[in-house]
Design a protein around this motif. Structure first.
Motif, PDB file in Angstrom:
ATOM      1  N   ALA A  23       0.810  -1.226   0.000  1.00 48.95           N
ATOM      2  CA  ALA A  23       0.000   0.000   0.000  1.00 48.95           C
ATOM      3  C   ALA A  23       0.842   1.274   0.000  1.00 48.95           C
ATOM      4  O   ALA A  23       0.604   2.153  -0.835  1.00 48.95           O
ATOM      5  CB  ALA A  23      -0.979  -0.002   1.164  1.00 48.95           C
ATOM      6  N   PRO A  24       1.813   1.439   0.891  1.00 52.17           N
ATOM      7  CA  PRO A  24       2.585   2.686   0.862  1.00 52.17           C
ATOM      8  C   PRO A  24       3.305   2.922  -0.467  1.00 52.17           C
ATOM      9  O   PRO A  24       3.351   4.054  -0.948  1.00 52.17           O
ATOM     10  CB  PRO A  24       3.590   2.527   2.010  1.00 52.17           C
ATOM     11  N   GLN A  25       3.819   1.874  -1.072  1.00 56.48           N
ATOM     12  CA  GLN A  25       4.505   2.034  -2.359  1.00 56.48           C
ATOM     13  C   GLN A  25       3.508   2.473  -3.430  1.00 56.48           C
ATOM     14  O   GLN A  25       3.783   3.376  -4.222  1.00 56.48           O
ATOM     15  CB  GLN A  25       5.191   0.744  -2.773  1.00 56.48           C
ATOM     16  N   ALA A  26       2.341   1.865  -3.476  1.00 56.29           N
ATOM     17  CA  ALA A  26       1.315   2.253  -4.451  1.00 56.29           C
ATOM     18  C   ALA A  26       0.859   3.681  -4.190  1.00 56.29           C
ATOM     19  O   ALA A  26       0.666   4.460  -5.132  1.00 56.29           O
ATOM     20  CB  ALA A  26       0.131   1.291  -4.376  1.00 56.29           C
ATOM     21  N   HIS A  27       0.697   4.045  -2.929  1.00 49.03           N
ATOM     22  CA  HIS A  27       0.304   5.410  -2.583  1.00 49.03           C
ATOM     23  C   HIS A  27       1.354   6.418  -3.047  1.00 49.03           C
ATOM     24  O   HIS A  27       1.008   7.485  -3.563  1.00 49.03           O
ATOM     25  CB  HIS A  27       0.097   5.554  -1.074  1.00 49.03           C
ATOM     26  N   ARG A  28       2.639   6.093  -2.865  1.00 50.58           N
ATOM     27  CA  ARG A  28       3.702   7.002  -3.311  1.00 50.58           C
ATOM     28  C   ARG A  28       3.622   7.237  -4.808  1.00 50.58           C
ATOM     29  O   ARG A  28       3.739   8.375  -5.280  1.00 50.58           O
ATOM     30  CB  ARG A  28       5.083   6.451  -2.924  1.00 50.58           C
ATOM     31  N   VAL A  29       3.419   6.178  -5.575  1.00 48.16           N
ATOM     32  CA  VAL A  29       3.318   6.316  -7.032  1.00 48.16           C
ATOM     33  C   VAL A  29       2.149   7.231  -7.389  1.00 48.16           C
ATOM     34  O   VAL A  29       2.289   8.132  -8.221  1.00 48.16           O
ATOM     35  CB  VAL A  29       3.159   4.932  -7.710  1.00 48.16           C
ATOM     36  N   LEU A  30       1.007   7.028  -6.762  1.00 51.59           N
ATOM     37  CA  LEU A  30      -0.166   7.857  -7.056  1.00 51.59           C
ATOM     38  C   LEU A  30       0.065   9.306  -6.648  1.00 51.59           C
ATOM     39  O   LEU A  30      -0.343  10.230  -7.362  1.00 51.59           O
ATOM     40  CB  LEU A  30      -1.395   7.293  -6.345  1.00 51.59           C
ATOM     41  N   LEU A  31       0.725   9.516  -5.519  1.00 46.37           N
ATOM     42  CA  LEU A  31       1.013  10.885  -5.073  1.00 46.37           C
ATOM     43  C   LEU A  31       1.999  11.569  -6.016  1.00 46.37           C
ATOM     44  O   LEU A  31       1.814  12.736  -6.379  1.00 46.37           O
ATOM     45  CB  LEU A  31       1.541  10.875  -3.635  1.00 46.37           C
ATOM     46  N   TYR A  32       3.052  10.870  -6.423  1.00 47.14           N
ATOM     47  CA  TYR A  32       4.012  11.441  -7.372  1.00 47.14           C
ATOM     48  C   TYR A  32       3.313  11.788  -8.683  1.00 47.14           C
ATOM     49  O   TYR A  32       3.562  12.837  -9.280  1.00 47.14           O
ATOM     50  CB  TYR A  32       5.169  10.476  -7.651  1.00 47.14           C
ATOM     51  N   TYR A  33       2.444  10.894  -9.148  1.00 51.06           N
ATOM     52  CA  TYR A  33       1.716  11.135 -10.387  1.00 51.06           C
ATOM     53  C   TYR A  33       0.843  12.388 -10.270  1.00 51.06           C
ATOM     54  O   TYR A  33       0.817  13.220 -11.170  1.00 51.06           O
ATOM     55  CB  TYR A  33       0.864   9.914 -10.734  1.00 51.06           C
ATOM     56  N   ALA A  34       0.118  12.510  -9.149  1.00 48.26           N
ATOM     57  CA  ALA A  34      -0.753  13.676  -8.948  1.00 48.26           C
ATOM     58  C   ALA A  34       0.059  14.966  -8.914  1.00 48.26           C
ATOM     59  O   ALA A  34      -0.335  15.978  -9.502  1.00 48.26           O
ATOM     60  CB  ALA A  34      -1.557  13.516  -7.660  1.00 48.26           C
ATOM     61  N   LEU A  35       1.200  14.945  -8.231  1.00 51.80           N
ATOM     62  CA  LEU A  35       2.045  16.141  -8.169  1.00 51.80           C
ATOM     63  C   LEU A  35       2.600  16.498  -9.550  1.00 51.80           C
ATOM     64  O   LEU A  35       2.628  17.670  -9.929  1.00 51.80           O
ATOM     65  CB  LEU A  35       3.181  15.930  -7.170  1.00 51.80           C
ATOM     66  N   GLU A  36       3.023  15.499 -10.294  1.00 48.46           N
ATOM     67  CA  GLU A  36       3.543  15.751 -11.644  1.00 48.46           C
ATOM     68  C   GLU A  36       2.449  16.297 -12.555  1.00 48.46           C
ATOM     69  O   GLU A  36       2.663  17.250 -13.307  1.00 48.46           O
ATOM     70  CB  GLU A  36       4.126  14.472 -12.248  1.00 48.46           C
ATOM     71  N   ALA A  37       1.260  15.714 -12.477  1.00 50.76           N
ATOM     72  CA  ALA A  37       0.143  16.167 -13.308  1.00 50.76           C
ATOM     73  C   ALA A  37      -0.272  17.593 -12.960  1.00 50.76           C
ATOM     74  O   ALA A  37      -0.734  18.339 -13.821  1.00 50.76           O
ATOM     75  CB  ALA A  37      -1.044  15.218 -13.148  1.00 50.76           C
ATOM     76  N   ALA A  38      -0.074  17.983 -11.687  1.00 56.62           N
ATOM     77  CA  ALA A  38      -0.410  19.340 -11.251  1.00 56.62           C
ATOM     78  C   ALA A  38       0.701  20.328 -11.574  1.00 56.62           C
ATOM     79  O   ALA A  38       0.563  21.522 -11.315  1.00 56.62           O
ATOM     80  CB  ALA A  38      -0.706  19.347  -9.755  1.00 56.62           C
ATOM     81  N   GLY A  39       1.820  19.821 -12.114  1.00 61.20           N
ATOM     82  CA  GLY A  39       2.925  20.703 -12.477  1.00 61.20           C
ATOM     83  C   GLY A  39       3.753  21.150 -11.297  1.00 61.20           C
ATOM     84  O   GLY A  39       4.384  22.204 -11.329  1.00 61.20           O
ATOM     85  N   ARG A  40       3.787  20.352 -10.232  1.00 59.77           N
ATOM     86  CA  ARG A  40       4.517  20.700  -9.011  1.00 59.77           C
ATOM     87  C   ARG A  40       5.871  20.004  -9.001  1.00 59.77           C
ATOM     88  O   ARG A  40       5.945  18.787  -8.838  1.00 59.77           O
ATOM     89  CB  ARG A  40       3.705  20.275  -7.783  1.00 59.77           C
ATOM     90  N   PRO A  41       6.969  20.738  -9.204  1.00 62.55           N
ATOM     91  CA  PRO A  41       8.285  20.099  -9.127  1.00 62.55           C
ATOM     92  C   PRO A  41       8.583  19.676  -7.690  1.00 62.55           C
ATOM     93  O   PRO A  41       8.248  20.398  -6.749  1.00 62.55           O
ATOM     94  CB  PRO A  41       9.246  21.192  -9.596  1.00 62.55           C
ATOM     95  N   LEU A  42       9.176  18.521  -7.537  1.00 56.39           N
ATOM     96  CA  LEU A  42       9.460  17.999  -6.203  1.00 56.39           C
ATOM     97  C   LEU A  42      10.771  18.546  -5.656  1.00 56.39           C
ATOM     98  O   LEU A  42      11.770  18.601  -6.368  1.00 56.39           O
ATOM     99  CB  LEU A  42       9.536  16.476  -6.233  1.00 56.39           C
ATOM    100  N   GLU A  43      10.734  18.923  -4.390  1.00 58.28           N
ATOM    101  CA  GLU A  43      11.928  19.324  -3.664  1.00 58.28           C
ATOM    102  C   GLU A  43      12.177  18.278  -2.585  1.00 58.28           C
ATOM    103  O   GLU A  43      11.344  17.393  -2.369  1.00 58.28           O
ATOM    104  CB  GLU A  43      11.725  20.712  -3.062  1.00 58.28           C
ATOM    105  N   ALA A  44      13.296  18.349  -1.883  1.00 55.33           N
ATOM    106  CA  ALA A  44      13.663  17.343  -0.883  1.00 55.33           C
ATOM    107  C   ALA A  44      12.575  17.176   0.177  1.00 55.33           C
ATOM    108  O   ALA A  44      12.217  16.050   0.537  1.00 55.33           O
ATOM    109  CB  ALA A  44      14.987  17.700  -0.237  1.00 55.33           C
ATOM    110  N   ASP A  45      12.032  18.266   0.675  1.00 56.14           N
ATOM    111  CA  ASP A  45      10.992  18.181   1.697  1.00 56.14           C
ATOM    112  C   ASP A  45       9.716  17.542   1.151  1.00 56.14           C
ATOM    113  O   ASP A  45       8.981  16.889   1.888  1.00 56.14           O
ATOM    114  CB  ASP A  45      10.669  19.560   2.271  1.00 56.14           C
ATOM    115  N   ASP A  46       9.450  17.753  -0.121  1.00 56.65           N
ATOM    116  CA  ASP A  46       8.266  17.151  -0.738  1.00 56.65           C
ATOM    117  C   ASP A  46       8.367  15.631  -0.735  1.00 56.65           C
ATOM    118  O   ASP A  46       7.378  14.941  -0.504  1.00 56.65           O
ATOM    119  CB  ASP A  46       8.090  17.642  -2.179  1.00 56.65           C
ATOM    120  N   VAL A  47       9.532  15.113  -1.021  1.00 56.85           N
ATOM    121  CA  VAL A  47       9.724  13.661  -1.046  1.00 56.85           C
ATOM    122  C   VAL A  47       9.468  13.085   0.343  1.00 56.85           C
ATOM    123  O   VAL A  47       8.786  12.066   0.483  1.00 56.85           O
ATOM    124  CB  VAL A  47      11.139  13.296  -1.552  1.00 56.85           C
ATOM    125  N   GLN A  48       9.965  13.753   1.376  1.00 52.18           N
ATOM    126  CA  GLN A  48       9.717  13.294   2.747  1.00 52.18           C
ATOM    127  C   GLN A  48       8.229  13.329   3.066  1.00 52.18           C
ATOM    128  O   GLN A  48       7.696  12.417   3.702  1.00 52.18           O
ATOM    129  CB  GLN A  48      10.499  14.142   3.745  1.00 52.18           C
TER     130      GLN A  48
END
Length: 78
Positions: A23-48
């Motif tokens: 579940a956590p791994q699948a959730h991470r993929v979905l969260l990364y996808y949502a952030l990318e689709a929203a045009g939000r570049p990831l920073e170090a704190d975002d990954v945490q």
């Protein structure tokens, strides 16, 4: 070797119900996808933050994904 196809780049979000240790791994993929689709570049704190949110239950993660999607399509964003 089996390759995983890339996620589609549309404005839609995916809903997912996963249980168990995956579940956590699948959730991470979905969260990364949502952030990318929203045009939000990831920073170090975002990954945490993504790792922390991914540990939550399905309903909470889906709510966060919905918020990210809405913020990414808002005329007031940025």
């Amino acid at each position: 070797m089996e390759l995983t196809p890339p996620l589609p780049r549309s404005g839609t979000t995916r809903s997912c119900t996963v249980s168990g240790p995956a579940a956590p791994q699948a959730h991470r993929v979905l969260l990364y996808y949502a952030l990318e689709a929203a045009g939000r570049p990831l920073e170090a704190d975002d990954v945490q933050a993504v790792f922390a949110v991914a540990e939550l239950d399905d309903a909470t993660v889906q709510a966060v994904i919905t918020w990210i999607t809405a913020a990414g399509t808002s005329p007031f964003a940025r």
